[in-house]
Design an enzyme around this catalytic site. Structure first.
Site, PDB file in Angstrom:
ATOM      1  N   LYS A  47     -16.652   2.048  59.104  1.00  0.00           N
ATOM      2  CA  LYS A  47     -16.546   0.718  59.716  1.00  0.00           C
ATOM      3  C   LYS A  47     -15.074   0.418  59.981  1.00  0.00           C
ATOM      4  O   LYS A  47     -14.218   0.781  59.152  1.00  0.00           O
ATOM      5  CB  LYS A  47     -17.141  -0.293  58.720  1.00  0.00           C
ATOM      6  CG  LYS A  47     -17.283  -1.716  59.191  1.00  0.00           C
ATOM      7  CD  LYS A  47     -18.021  -2.530  58.118  1.00  0.00           C
ATOM      8  CE  LYS A  47     -18.313  -3.958  58.553  1.00  0.00           C
ATOM      9  NZ  LYS A  47     -19.122  -4.694  57.547  1.00  0.00           N
ATOM     10  N   SER A 105     -23.127  -6.822  59.334  1.00  0.00           N
ATOM     11  CA  SER A 105     -22.001  -6.585  60.210  1.00  0.00           C
ATOM     12  C   SER A 105     -21.639  -5.115  60.374  1.00  0.00           C
ATOM     13  O   SER A 105     -20.883  -4.768  61.275  1.00  0.00           O
ATOM     14  CB  SER A 105     -20.771  -7.346  59.704  1.00  0.00           C
ATOM     15  OG  SER A 105     -20.381  -6.872  58.423  1.00  0.00           O
ATOM     16  N   SER A 165     -24.514  -6.925  54.732  1.00  0.00           N
ATOM     17  CA  SER A 165     -24.020  -6.147  55.875  1.00  0.00           C
ATOM     18  C   SER A 165     -24.169  -4.637  55.748  1.00  0.00           C
ATOM     19  O   SER A 165     -23.887  -3.912  56.706  1.00  0.00           O
ATOM     20  CB  SER A 165     -22.563  -6.502  56.160  1.00  0.00           C
ATOM     21  OG  SER A 165     -22.478  -7.808  56.685  1.00  0.00           O
TER      22      SER A 165
END
Lengths: 62, 452
Positions: free
Chosen positions: B79, B155, B179
């Protein structure tokens, strides 16, 4: 100030001044909407009567 | 089986056995990325030159008869809130594009590459990790590999979609309110949110200090376990993946964790419960208030974190993030103090429940992956805003830092994620349960083949 009939908007306006976080006119409506959602969630928390000895959940460990 | 379909564990075994080179594995994954990522939009940065160097180093070591790590030649990605040497740590934000390139990898990324992993790049996310959809105003939408018209969740949407689509064998993400679990569930893969504090957050961009966790995504439980064992030093999960957990006391969470759930989500939870041999039900009291408390604390800490930029350059924030951060920063102290007090109370209630049960089950989301751009969904017969409500079943759990493995039920329709929730510090038990379900065919994460 003269209170309006919208205490949430009044709080937001004064908090923005006091905390020096101005809200631009073009962002105001969406910020107010988000704040109303937060207030509704906050009431779900604060309406619950916690035992008085319940401490906050701190993370600091020296 | 094609190379991009192999699990991380299988890739490392094949590389170590010289059945395939790390270079071959890398080329197969780069080819997959070149074909699919224009449609999926997982990667915000590609580090293929670095990856080639890392793969060549693995192959050289093997040729020389040297010992290589347990992730030898495994293509990974992170990420884009993880520091990657030479890249600005974007955290999904336009503002962070101005940041100096990171001088070093985040320590937990370095742990994986030290074990032989090969870094493909950095992955898309909601701005500053504040969202469940990965519809990023600056970097675009990440699409779900099972249906390109649908979101990957967030996310950590890029991290989940990359694994689900076979673009990487293993990725890292973060989970503050869901997330990791939420995109893992929507994309039909395995995700691990460890106990709060278990994994070092150094070298990652924060969102909410009170709740931020880091963890891996993969297509098998063994891959999650091997990553978990590499990411920290205080626990070992791999030894737990050798025996069944038939004696474990397992219960499905009722009440809040059924509220508004689509029937197919409850069916997925029931299938997992059946797979673990349980018909028991349990209630985690006041989970609705736990979710509300997490909601308020997240907005407050996130808003305060970004206050300086909200004061001077609010126009540079994602419109989906900005109002929630500003409103969050302006909340009264009473809300945050009482929410943190409630956190202690709720954690105590969970501990009491874990005196009766070893594992708790709940859906990861109320529904399967929504359509991109969808604003509302049906929750308990009411039309509700989508963005804030996708995480209603994940937020109460990260609020008190419990470890969770999200397992994918992928048969017959769009993927459905189920949370296997363990007591704090018992990641190994949740992973053992997931491993048993995977071995028995109850859960699985086959690579998705998007229709382009």
């Amino acid at each position: 100030m003269t209170p309006s009939d919208d205490p949430i908007a009044d709080y937001l306006d004064q908090a923005a001044i006091l905390l020096n976080l101005p809200i631009r006119p073009e962002h105001y409506a969406e910020v107010l909407a988000a704040f109303r959602v937060l207030r509704a969630q906050a009431e779900v928390v604060t309406e619950f009567a916690l035992p008085e000895h319940t401490e906050a959940a701190p993370r600091y460990t020296p | 089986m094609k190379l991009h379909e192999l699990s991380a564990t299988a890739i490392a075994a094949a590389v170590q056995a010289k059945e395939v080179s790390a270079g071959d594995v890398l080329r197969a994954h780069i080819a997959r990325i070149e074909v699919l990522d224009p449609a999926l939009n997982c990667f915000t940065d590609r580090t293929f030159t670095r990856a080639a160097t890392e793969a060549a180093a693995v192959d050289r070591k093997i040729a020389a008869g040297e010992v290589v790590g347990p992730l030898a030649g495994v293509p990974i990605a992170v990420k884009n809130l993880f520091d990657v040497t030479g890249l600005a740590t974007l955290a999904g934000a336009k503002i962070e594009r101005e940041a100096a390139p990171a001088a070093a990898d985040a320590p937990i990324l370095a742990r994986l590459t030290a074990a032989g992993a090969v870094l493909l790049g950095a992955l898309n996310m909601d701005e500053y990790a504040y969202g469940f959809v990965t519809e990023n105003a600056h970097d675009g939408v990440t699409h779900n590999p099972h249906d390109l018209a649908r979101i990957a969740g967030g996310s950590s949407g890029g991290s989940a979609a990359a694994v689900a689509g076979g673009l990487a064998a293993l990725t890292l993400g973060s989970d503050t309110n869901g997330s990791i679990r939420l995109p893992a569930g929507l994309c039909g893969i395995f995700g691990l949110k460890p106990s709060y504090g278990r994994i070092d957050r150094t070298g990652t961009f924060p969102f909410v200090d009170s709740f931020d966790h880091l963890g891996p995504f993969a297509r098998s439980t063994a891959d999650l376990a091997i990553a978990y064992d590499l990411l920290q030093d205080s626990d070992r999960a791999m030894p737990a993946l050798t025996q069944r957990i038939d004696g474990a006391r397992v219960a499905v969470l009722e009440d809040w964790f059924e509220y508004g759930a689509a029937p197919e989500m409850l069916a997925a939870v029931a299938a997992v419960a059946k797979g673990l041999g349980s018909m028991a039900k349990a209630i985690l009291p006041e989970a609705r208030r736990a979710r509300a408390a997490a909601f308020c604390i997240s907005a407050f800490e996130g808003g305060q974190l970004h206050k300086a930029n909200l004061q001077t350059r609010p126009q540079d924030f994602d419109p989906a993030t900005r109002p929630r951060l500003i409103a969050g920063a302006l909340q009264p102290a009473e809300t945050i103090y009482q929410a943190q007090r409630f956190r202690n109370w709720f954690a105590h209630e969970a501990k009491k429940l874990f005196e009766i049960f070893d594992l708790l089950l709940a859906p990861a989301t109320p529904c399967v992956a929504p359509l991109i751009g969808q604003k509302t969904f049906e929750l308990d017969g009411q039309t509700m805003p989508l963005r804030p409500n996708l995480g209603i079943y994940t937020q109460p759990i990260s609020f008190i830092g419990l470890p969770v493995v999200c397992v994918p039920v992928t048969t017959g329709m769009l993927p459905r994620g189920v949370q296997i929730i363990a007591p704090a510090g018992r990641e190994s038990l949740a992973l053992a349960a997931a491993w048993q379900l995977e071995r028995d065919g109850v859960v699985a994460a086959p690579v998705a083949e998007p229709t382009l």
